[in-house]
Design an enzyme around this catalytic site. Structure first.
Site, PDB file in Angstrom:
ATOM      1  N   LYS A  15       0.819  -1.219   0.000  1.00  0.00           N
ATOM      2  CA  LYS A  15       0.000   0.000   0.000  1.00  0.00           C
ATOM      3  C   LYS A  15       0.852   1.268   0.000  1.00  0.00           C
ATOM      4  O   LYS A  15       0.311   2.379   0.101  1.00  0.00           O
ATOM      5  CB  LYS A  15      -0.914   0.015   1.220  1.00  0.00           C
ATOM      6  CG  LYS A  15      -2.024  -1.021   1.136  1.00  0.00           C
ATOM      7  CD  LYS A  15      -2.982  -0.874   2.321  1.00  0.00           C
ATOM      8  CE  LYS A  15      -4.087  -1.896   2.274  1.00  0.00           C
ATOM      9  NZ  LYS A  15      -4.334  -2.480   3.599  1.00  0.00           N
ATOM     10  N   LYS A  61     -13.652 -21.565   2.214  1.00  0.00           N
ATOM     11  CA  LYS A  61     -13.600 -21.962   3.622  1.00  0.00           C
ATOM     12  C   LYS A  61     -14.471 -21.026   4.460  1.00  0.00           C
ATOM     13  O   LYS A  61     -14.417 -19.806   4.288  1.00  0.00           O
ATOM     14  CB  LYS A  61     -12.136 -21.889   4.090  1.00  0.00           C
ATOM     15  CG  LYS A  61     -11.956 -22.201   5.545  1.00  0.00           C
ATOM     16  CD  LYS A  61     -10.534 -21.937   6.025  1.00  0.00           C
ATOM     17  CE  LYS A  61     -10.532 -21.985   7.538  1.00  0.00           C
ATOM     18  NZ  LYS A  61      -9.311 -21.541   8.167  1.00  0.00           N
ATOM     19  N   LYS A  75     -14.796 -15.854   9.150  1.00  0.00           N
ATOM     20  CA  LYS A  75     -15.278 -14.510   9.403  1.00  0.00           C
ATOM     21  C   LYS A  75     -14.677 -13.532   8.395  1.00  0.00           C
ATOM     22  O   LYS A  75     -15.340 -12.594   7.950  1.00  0.00           O
ATOM     23  CB  LYS A  75     -14.888 -14.111  10.831  1.00  0.00           C
ATOM     24  CG  LYS A  75     -15.576 -12.860  11.300  1.00  0.00           C
ATOM     25  CD  LYS A  75     -15.155 -12.511  12.718  1.00  0.00           C
ATOM     26  CE  LYS A  75     -13.675 -12.233  12.771  1.00  0.00           C
ATOM     27  NZ  LYS A  75     -13.205 -11.553  13.972  1.00  0.00           N
TER      28      LYS A  75
END
Ligand code: TRP
Length: 335
Positions: free
Chosen positions: A122, A202, A205
Site C-alpha cells: 500500500k 472456507k 469470518k
C-alpha cells in the site's frame, strides 16, 4: 501412566459459526469429557486486544464465546476452563519469555510478515498500524502454553508456526536456566472437517460467508437457503463431493445418513429439499444447546461462577511452575 495434558486457546473475537463448531468446539468438548485427557481451555482475551480496540465488543465477545462453550457441554469438572486475563501468572511468564526470545524469531512470524507486506504494497511505512502486541503475539501464546506445561496443543494449520516458536522458547529457557518447561507439540487433526461457507470458500469470518451457530431457527433456515449451489434442476443427478450442502450434511450426519444423502444426490434431490433437510439436521443437533445458551446469557452469574472456579484451578497449577521459573532466572527471596 500420567494423563496427557492438552491445552488450547480461543481468541475472543467474533461470533462462533458452524465452522468453528465442527472444527474446534465439538472436538474440544469431547476431549473435556474424556477421563484420560487432562484438558485446559481458555478464553484468550488478552489476544483479543490485538485485533479489537472496542471495549464493548471485547467484553461481549468473551461473554458469548464462554456461554457457547458451556452451552455445548464443556465439562468444567473434568477440564479446566478459564479466562487468560484471570491468570496473572501467564502475564509474568510472558515477560520472562520475552527476555529469552530472539527478536529475529518474531520477525519471521507469518502474521507479522503479512502485515508488513500489506503495508509495503500500500506504499505505507512498513510499521504502519503494527502494535507491539501484534509483533510479540507468539510470546504471549508461548506463555499460555508453557505456564501449564502443556504437551499437546490442538490448533488449526495457521497456528503451527506459533507452537513451534513456543517450543523454541521453552528450549532456549531450559538451555539457559535448566530443565523447567515441557516442550509443546501442535496437534492438527486432519479428520476434522474444515467447513465451507455460503460462497463455497472456507467458512471464515474474514470472508463474511459464515453461518453463525446460534441463530434463531428462522434465520438459520435463511442462511442455509443462501448456500451457493449450481443450476441443476430437481431430478438431475448432482455431485455430492462438489457441494457445500452435502459437505455440511456430512459434518453433522451419521455415516449411514451420509450414505443415504449421497444416494439422494445421485437420484437428483432438489436443492430446496436438500437444504430443508440440512436445516432439520443441524437444528435438531444444536437446538437444546441454543436454549441453554440463551439461559446462560440471561443469568450472568453462572458464567462468572464457572470462570471463577476455572481461574482458581488454573492458578493452582500455574503458581508452582511460575515460582520455579522465577527462581531459575534469579528472582527469589533474599533470606
Ligand atoms: N492464537 C490462537 C488462534 O488464533 C488462539 C490462542 C491463543 C492459542 N493462545 C493460544 C491456541 C495457546 C493454542 C494455545 O487460534
Amino acid at each position: 501412566m500420567s494423563k496427557s495434558r492438552v491445552l488450547t486457546g480461543i481468541t475472543t473475537t467474533g461470533t462462533p459459526h458452524l465452522g468453528n463448531y465442527v472444527g474446534a468446539i465439538r472436538p474440544a468438548v469431547a476431549d473435556s469429557q474424556n477421563e484420560d485427557i487432562d484438558s485446559f481451555f481458555f478464553l484468550a482475551d488478552y489476544h483479543a486486544l490485538i485485533k479489537c480496540q472496542d471495549p464493548t465488543l471485547v467484553h461481549q465477545s468473551a461473554r458469548e464465546i464462554a456461554a457457547t462453550w458451556l452451552a455445548l457441554g464443556l465439562d468444567t469438572d473434568k477440564s479446566t476452563f478459564y479466562r487468560q486475563s484471570d491468570v496473572p501468572e501467564v502475564m509474568e511468564l510472558n515477560w520472562i519469555l520475552s527476555c529469552v526470545c530472539a527478536k529475529g524469531l518474531m520477525n519471521r512470524a507469518h502474521a507479522y510478515k503479512a502485515a508488513v507486506q500489506d503495508n509495503e504494497e500500500k506504499g505505507e511505512d512498513q510499521d504502519y498500524a503494527i502494535t507491539m502486541g501484534l509483533f510479540a503475539y507468539p510470546v504471549l501464546m508461548a506463555a499460555d502454553i508453557l505456564t501449564f506445561n502443556a504437551e499437546k496443543v490442538p490448533v488449526g494449520r495457521d497456528q503451527i508456526q506459533h507452537i513451534e516458536m513456543a517450543r523454541d522458547m521453552a528450549q532456549r529457557f531450559n538451555h539457559l536456566y535448566g530443565e523447567t518447561f515441557a516442550l509443546p507439540e501442535a496437534v492438527v487433526d486432519d479428520n476434522v472437517a474444515v467447513l465451507k461457507g455460503l460462497d463455497g470458500r472456507k467458512m471464515s469470518k474474514s470472508y463474511g460467508n459464515t453461518i453463525p451457530l446460534f441463530l434463531p431457527e428462522k434465520k438459520l433456515q435463511k442462511h442455509i437457503n443462501k448456500i451457493k449451489t449450481n443450476l441443476l434442476e430437481p431430478g438431475e443427478p448432482k455431485d455430492p463431493d462438489d457441494s457445500t450442502v452435502f459437505q455440511i450434511w456430512k459434518a453433522f450426519a451419521s455415516p449411514a445418513d451420509t450414505e443415504d444423502m449421497r444416494r439422494r444426490f445421485a437420484e437428483g434431490i432438489a436443492w430446496g429439499q436438500a437444504k430443508k433437510d440440512l436445516f432439520g439436521l443441524v437444528n435438531e443437533q444444536i437446538k437444546d444447546a441454543r436454549q441453554r445458551y440463551e439461559e446462560i446469557l440471561d443469568s450472568g452469574s453462572y458464567l462468572d461462577e464457572e470462570l471463577r472456579k476455572g481461574a482458581e484451578k488454573a492458578r493452582a497449577e500455574a503458581a508452582p511452575l511460575l515460582d520455579k521459573a522465577r527462581k531459575a532466572v534469579g528472582l527469589s527471596r533474599f533470606s
